[in-house]
Design a protein around this motif. Structure first.
Motif: not given
Length: 254
Positions: A132, A136-138, A152, A154-155, A158, A160-161
């Motif tokens: 991370t 908060g992006h992956l 992402v 909304n951390p 997420p 998108e995870d």
């Protein structure tokens, strides 16, 4: 103070067997440039052209071809004759109109499998780790040393995870955009990249063991109905119902 760092010298006797070097012909071998693949998991470009594919006769000829930008690796011209080419990399030689994908081989370790130029426009990369980043992006850490950042929104939630370690991404080349995502699960098609069954491919029948992924065992079924078992970390998914890439005869013999 002692010398720090590794050596740039490599004797032919200590080079990987799949480089196809004549050990008693000369003493030294080309040491690959530090890059996306480790020493014993790659082939330098000059060795690939001269010793494996036989497209040039001498290192001097190979250096001229490579330095002129006629050889593309993963869609980008590479002018370093020591550039390391490894698992699932695509190599395109522009003048002769041929392209290859580096695949595991039961005997030679790594071997260039000839593919069409259209198939060389994408690559499969396995997710080795997830981290991370700030905001908060992956970040997905791939097997070829590259990273892919998933934004992402909304951390705290997420959505998108969608990715897990040992899943495989189909990336377009050279822009490296995600075109498909193959999970490592029961029913998918996979190829083995290590162990005594290296190079064999088949459909995953069962995933047993645990709870840690590295303690799991995967059972695959080959084309002729044979079953073989391998550790979880040696399995590389290549498609759902059918492989996304063309596979050579040695992979389908199981």
């Amino acid at each position: 103070m002692g010398r720090m760092g590794g050596t740039l010298r490599l004797k032919r006797y200590g080079a990987p067997r799949f480089w196809r070097l004549h050990v008693k012909e000369y003493k030294w071998a080309v040491h690959p440039t530090p890059g996306p693949h480790p020493l014993y998991g790659c082939i330098p470009l000059i060795v690939l052209l001269r010793d494996v594919l036989g497209m040039v006769e001498t290192a001097r000829e190979g250096k001229i071809v490579i330095s002129s930008g006629k050889v593309k690796v993963d869609g980008k011209p590479r002018r370093d004759y020591r550039y390391p080419v490894g698992l699932m990399d695509t190599v395109e030689i522009r003048d002769v109109g041929k392209a290859y994908r580096i695949l595991p081989h039961p005997r030679y370790g790594l071997y260039p499998h000839e593919v069409t130029v259209d198939e060389a426009s994408f690559k499969l990369c396995r997710i080795e780790d997830k981290t991370t980043t700030r905001g908060g992006h992956l970040q997905l850490n791939l097997h070829d040393g590259s990273n892919y950042l998933v934004k992402v929104s909304n951390p705290q939630n997420p959505t998108e995870d969608l990715y897990q370690t040992y899943d495989v991404l189909k990336l377009t080349l050279p822009d490296r955009a995600i075109a498909d995502h193959v999970k490592l699960e029961k029913g998918v098609f996979a190829i083995i990249i290590g162990g005594k069954n290296v190079g064999l491919a088949g459909k995953i029948l069962e995933i047993s063991g645990g709870p840690a992924k590295k303690a799991m065992l995967v059972t695959l079924e080959g084309k002729e109905g044979d079953h073989f078992t391998t550790p979880y970390e040696y399995v590389f998914p290549v498609g759902r119902e059918a492989p996304l890439i063309s596979l050579p005869g040695w992979a389908m013999r199981g």
